[in-house]
Design an enzyme around this catalytic site. Structure first.
Site, PDB file in Angstrom:
ATOM      1  N   HIS A  66       0.711  -1.142  -0.085  1.00 48.75           N
ATOM      2  CA  HIS A  66       0.118  -0.126  -0.018  1.00 48.75           C
ATOM      3  C   HIS A  66       0.757   1.211   0.001  1.00 48.75           C
ATOM      4  O   HIS A  66       1.868   1.364   0.689  1.00 48.75           O
ATOM      5  CB  HIS A  66      -0.976  -0.163   1.221  1.00 48.75           C
ATOM      6  CG  HIS A  66      -0.376   0.133   2.503  1.00 48.75           C
ATOM      7  ND1 HIS A  66       0.185   1.142   3.134  1.00 48.75           N
ATOM      8  CD2 HIS A  66       0.239  -1.081   3.353  1.00 48.75           C
ATOM      9  CE1 HIS A  66       0.864   0.797   4.323  1.00 48.75           C
ATOM     10  NE2 HIS A  66       0.774  -0.569   4.552  1.00 48.75           N
ATOM     11  N   ASP A  68      -0.605   4.284   0.876  1.00 52.03           N
ATOM     12  CA  ASP A  68      -1.037   5.094   1.905  1.00 52.03           C
ATOM     13  C   ASP A  68      -0.183   5.151   3.325  1.00 52.03           C
ATOM     14  O   ASP A  68       0.230   4.070   3.592  1.00 52.03           O
ATOM     15  CB  ASP A  68      -2.607   5.024   2.111  1.00 52.03           C
ATOM     16  CG  ASP A  68      -2.938   3.674   2.400  1.00 52.03           C
ATOM     17  OD1 ASP A  68      -2.428   2.600   1.837  1.00 52.03           O
ATOM     18  OD2 ASP A  68      -3.820   3.710   3.318  1.00 52.03           O
ATOM     19  N   GLU A 133      -5.158   1.243   2.827  1.00 52.50           N
ATOM     20  CA  GLU A 133      -4.960  -0.041   3.673  1.00 52.50           C
ATOM     21  C   GLU A 133      -5.081   0.429   4.981  1.00 52.50           C
ATOM     22  O   GLU A 133      -5.536  -0.146   6.093  1.00 52.50           O
ATOM     23  CB  GLU A 133      -3.653  -0.586   3.441  1.00 52.50           C
ATOM     24  CG  GLU A 133      -3.332  -1.935   3.953  1.00 52.50           C
ATOM     25  CD  GLU A 133      -3.105  -1.945   5.454  1.00 52.50           C
ATOM     26  OE1 GLU A 133      -3.092  -2.891   6.339  1.00 52.50           O
ATOM     27  OE2 GLU A 133      -2.308  -0.843   5.817  1.00 52.50           O
TER      28      GLU A 133
END
Length: 375
Positions: A66, A68, A133
């Site tokens: 991920h 993020d 996530e």
């Protein structure tokens, strides 16, 4: 001498990708992957950016992660602005350095080196990347997996780059995760004046014996791969804030982290039976965040262990402890799923950092895993 893994990690950290905002991280990765022959499929859902990329055909090894990150917190407490990566005493500081932009950079560089050495590799190498996530995880990997399953996409092995290590890179590998089930329970009573309890029905008093019995339950004893199931009360709320009002409702939230010895249905049945035993009036809402999964010894676990032993000369622990990860969604595809990433000591903290040398080591480990499974 410059290091491509460190340079790419720094470029990713400079993009403040607060979940679910990707902030341009995926475009950076996609540009690198396209140059080495990957086909890119954007699979965005809602406010979340995802992509599925692949090269080759046949038995498939995917790298998942991920882009993020969580908020930086009090930026004044950082030794350097959180989105301005800096190296001090060999440690690379920045939000996402460990969780998990360092892993993403290691994956991409490993793929570049692998393709350069094996341009006609026999299997398929893939990437599954999301920007959702750390927050809701509703439009990220779970949606991509659903779409891939709907078209019968093949996925044999998946390496998730979550920071699994505790002291040195590779000392811990996650080959499974516990399930997570949350109960939002409201016990109904009758509000009234504390001086006239006979005209009210206190839900706190009603619920106390139930809660005492609930917290005393031994749900299971775990097994060779999982610790015993854990139940923890997370929130309790009741009352108006006044000292002369009997509350009309009690809200209790509790979470189960459960092993493969149990199912979510068994847990629900036992909780409902206990509520009925104590003759409570209640409403309940269950949220299943993920089922437990386990990847036993096989090709993927063996390849990961081999890579760690080769480069770090240690035998990793295979554990299923900790929270949930996107591996729980990928496991639904029938894939062997393993998590291997950098040391997790500073994840989500002020001054998040990772040993720069560890990221270089991680890239070599990832490349060796590729060579064992799809070369």
């Amino acid at each position: 001498m410059s290091c491509p893994v460190i340079e790419l990690t720094q470029q990713l950290i400079r993009r403040p990708s607060l979940s679910p905002d990707d902030a341009g991280c995926q475009a950076l990765m996609i540009e690198r992957l396209r140059k080495i022959g990957f086909t890119i499929e954007h699979m965005d859902f809602g406010d979340t950016q995802n992509f599925w990329a692949w090269r080759g055909r046949g038995e498939t090894l995917a790298f998942a992660g991920h882009t993020d990150v969580v908020p930086a917190g009090d930026v004044d407490r950082w030794i350097n602005p959180p989105f301005e990566p800096t190296i001090r005493d060999g440690m690379l500081f920045g939000r996402g350095a460990a969780d998990m932009k360092g892993s993403l950079a290691a994956m991409v560089v490993a793929a570049e080196r692998f393709v350069a050495q094996h341009p006609h590799h026999r299997g398929r190498l893939a990437f599954l990347i999301t920007s959702d996530e750390e927050a809701s995880a509703k439009n990220g990997t779970v949606k991509v997996v659903e779409a891939l399953m709907a078209r019968n996409e093949r996925l044999d092995y998946c390496l998730v780059g979550e920071p699994s290590s505790t002291e040195i890179v590779g000392d811990v590998v996650k080959n499974g995760r516990r399930g997570s089930l949350t109960c939002n329970l409201t016990i109904h009573g009758v509000q009234g004046h504390v001086a006239y309890p006979h005209l009210a029905d206190n839900p706190v008093h009603r619920a106390a014996p139930f809660l005492n019995e609930l917290v005393a339950i031994e749900w299971d004893r775990g097994n060779d791969f999982f610790p015993a199931t854990s139940m923890q009360v997370a929130n309790i709320q009741a009352g108006t804030g006044s000292n002369n009002v009997i509350p009309g409702e009690l809200f209790v939230q509790f979470n189960f982290r459960f092993s493969t010895e149990l199912t979510d249905e068994i847990i629900k049945e036992r909780v409902h039976a206990l509520l009925e035993k104590h003759q409570l009036r209640y409403t309940v809402d269950w949220w299943l965040s993920g089922q437990p999964f386990l990847t036993a010894r096989g090709k993927l676990v063996d390849a990961v262990v081999n890579a760690i032993e080769h480069y770090n000369e240690i035998k990793p622990q295979l554990l299923t402890t900790g929270g949930t990860s996107d591996g729980r969604f990928i496991a639904r595809m029938g894939a062997q799923v393993v998590e291997l990433g950098p040391v997790n000591a500073t994840i989500h903290k002020i001054n998040e950092c990772v040993n720069a040398a560890d990221l270089q080591l991680l890239a070599r480990m990832y490349q060796r895993i590729m060579e064992q499974l799809v070369a």
